[in-house]
Design a protein around this motif. Structure first.
Motif, PDB file in Angstrom:
ATOM      1  N   LEU A  87       0.833  -1.201   0.000  1.00 52.76           N
ATOM      2  CA  LEU A  87       0.000   0.000   0.000  1.00 52.76           C
ATOM      3  C   LEU A  87       0.864   1.246   0.000  1.00 52.76           C
ATOM      4  O   LEU A  87       1.894   1.307   0.663  1.00 52.76           O
ATOM      5  CB  LEU A  87      -0.885   0.034   1.252  1.00 52.76           C
ATOM      6  N   PHE A 102      -4.871   6.825   1.089  1.00 52.68           N
ATOM      7  CA  PHE A 102      -4.300   5.546   0.663  1.00 52.68           C
ATOM      8  C   PHE A 102      -4.682   5.215  -0.761  1.00 52.68           C
ATOM      9  O   PHE A 102      -5.794   5.511  -1.223  1.00 52.68           O
ATOM     10  CB  PHE A 102      -4.797   4.422   1.569  1.00 52.68           C
ATOM     11  N   GLY A 103      -3.765   4.524  -1.457  1.00 54.48           N
ATOM     12  CA  GLY A 103      -4.105   3.864  -2.701  1.00 54.48           C
ATOM     13  C   GLY A 103      -4.752   2.515  -2.398  1.00 54.48           C
ATOM     14  O   GLY A 103      -4.819   2.096  -1.236  1.00 54.48           O
ATOM     15  N   LYS A 104      -5.218   1.829  -3.436  1.00 56.80           N
ATOM     16  CA  LYS A 104      -5.911   0.555  -3.245  1.00 56.80           C
ATOM     17  C   LYS A 104      -4.965  -0.627  -3.144  1.00 56.80           C
ATOM     18  O   LYS A 104      -5.396  -1.737  -2.851  1.00 56.80           O
ATOM     19  CB  LYS A 104      -6.923   0.335  -4.363  1.00 56.80           C
TER      20      LYS A 104
ATOM     21  N   TYR B  35     -10.420   2.864  10.239  1.00 59.89           N
ATOM     22  CA  TYR B  35     -10.638   2.618   8.825  1.00 59.89           C
ATOM     23  C   TYR B  35     -11.464   1.345   8.662  1.00 59.89           C
ATOM     24  O   TYR B  35     -11.451   0.467   9.519  1.00 59.89           O
ATOM     25  CB  TYR B  35      -9.314   2.367   8.094  1.00 59.89           C
ATOM     26  N   GLY B  40     -11.243  -4.191  -3.395  1.00 60.66           N
ATOM     27  CA  GLY B  40     -11.523  -3.283  -4.502  1.00 60.66           C
ATOM     28  C   GLY B  40     -11.743  -1.839  -4.105  1.00 60.66           C
ATOM     29  O   GLY B  40     -11.732  -0.953  -4.958  1.00 60.66           O
ATOM     30  N   LEU B  41     -11.936  -1.584  -2.812  1.00 57.68           N
ATOM     31  CA  LEU B  41     -12.191  -0.214  -2.345  1.00 57.68           C
ATOM     32  C   LEU B  41     -11.039   0.342  -1.524  1.00 57.68           C
ATOM     33  O   LEU B  41     -10.971   1.539  -1.268  1.00 57.68           O
ATOM     34  CB  LEU B  41     -13.477  -0.164  -1.523  1.00 57.68           C
ATOM     35  N   GLY B  42     -10.167  -0.533  -1.061  1.00 54.31           N
ATOM     36  CA  GLY B  42      -9.015  -0.063  -0.296  1.00 54.31           C
ATOM     37  C   GLY B  42      -9.399   0.360   1.113  1.00 54.31           C
ATOM     38  O   GLY B  42     -10.466   0.012   1.631  1.00 54.31           O
ATOM     39  N   LEU B  43      -8.535   1.141   1.726  1.00 55.58           N
ATOM     40  CA  LEU B  43      -8.756   1.653   3.076  1.00 55.58           C
ATOM     41  C   LEU B  43      -9.573   2.931   3.017  1.00 55.58           C
ATOM     42  O   LEU B  43      -9.216   3.861   2.294  1.00 55.58           O
ATOM     43  CB  LEU B  43      -7.416   1.974   3.738  1.00 55.58           C
TER      44      LEU B  43
END
Lengths: 112, 114
Positions: A87, A102-104, B35, B40-43
Motif C-alpha cells: 500500500l 491511501f491507494g488501493k 478505517y 476493490g475499495l481499499g482503506l
C-alpha cells in the motif's frame, strides 16, 4: 482532491524476477509519502517514509524512490515471503495533522 | 516497540445489534484513526481523533460513531449493525504535531453482520 493510484492491481513474479510497483499521486503539496506491506488478514506494516523528490530508501530487497508525481517500490530478486499487498499513502501539507490518503494497493505474488 | 491492539480479531453480529470495536495503543499517541477495508475499495477513513474527547468525521462516517474518553483508547460504535457493514476494521495511531509520522496499525477486526 488528493488522490493516490497504484499500479498494477496485481503482479505475479517468479522468484528472483525483479520488478517495480508504481504509486502516482495528486496532492496540493506533499508532506510525506508512505509505503506499507499488508499480509492477508493482518494490519498494514510500515515500510518507508519519503519526504522529497529524489529521495530513496532501502530495506532488504525493497527500495523506494520518489519523484514529484510518483513513487516506485523496486523489488530486487524477490522471494516467496515477499508476497503481500503493498500500500502507498500520502499526507498533504494542509495545516495540522491531516489523515493519510491511501491507494488501493498492489497484490504481489512471488512464485518459487 | 510500538503496539496497537484491537479487542477482537473476528466478530459475528446480527443485524440491528449495537457493536463496539475497541482499540488501545501504548505509545502515548494523541492521534487515532478508524478505517474499514474492503476488496476493490481499499482503506477508507471512518473517523479520527486528535485528542481525548475530540473527533472528526472521515470519508464514510454514516452509520458509525466513536468515543475517546482516554488517550490510549479509541472505540468505534455501530449503532445498529447492517449487513453492508461487514468488513475488516483497522485502527491506527500516530504521535501528535506538525511533523510527518507514519501510522501504526492494529491487527484488524474482521466483522461479519448476518
Amino acid at each position: 482532491e488528493d488522490q493516490v493510484t497504484q499500479s498494477p492491481e496485481a503482479l505475479r513474479l517468479q522468484e528472483g524476477e525483479s520488478s517495480s510497483l508504481n504509486c502516482s499521486y495528486t496532492v496540493s503539496g506533499l508532506r510525506g509519502l508512505f509505503w506499507y506491506r499488508q499480509d492477508p488478514g493482518k494490519g498494514p506494516e510500515f515500510l518507508f517514509t519519503l519526504y522529497s523528490a529524489g529521495e530513496e530508501k532501502e530495506k532488504e530487497r525493497l527500495k523506494a524512490t520518489l519523484t514529484k508525481k510518483e513513487s516506485f517500490l523496486h523489488i530486487t530478486a524477490p522471494k516467496p515471503e515477499d508476497s503481500a499487498t503493498y500500500l502507498c499513502a500520502v499526507q498533504a501539507t494542509d495545516s495540522g495533522n491531516t489523515p493519510l490518503v491511501f491507494g488501493k494497493g498492489t497484490r504481489l505474488s512471488v512464485i518459487a | 516497540d510500538v503496539k496497537v491492539t484491537q479487542s477482537s480479531r473476528y466478530l459475528v453480529k446480527r443485524t440491528g445489534e449495537k457493536v463496539f470495536l475497541e482499540c488501545v495503543q501504548d505509545m502515548d499517541h494523541e492521534n487515532m484513526f478508524w478505517y474499514r477495508q474492503d476488496p476493490g475499495l481499499g482503506l477508507r477513513l471512518i473517523y479520527f481523533s486528535y485528542d481525548v474527547k475530540m473527533k472528526e468525521k472521515g470519508d464514510i462516517p454514516e452509520g458509525y460513531s466513536v468515543s475517546r474518553e482516554k488517550k490510549e483508547r479509541f472505540s468505534l460504535i455501530l449503532e445498529s449493525a447492517s449487513t453492508n457493514q461487514t468488513s475488516m476494521y483497522l485502527c491506527a495511531s500516530t504521535p501528535p504535531g506538525e511533523s510527518v509520522y507514519e501510522q501504526y496499525f492494529g491487527p484488524g477486526t474482521r466483522l461479519t453482520v448476518t
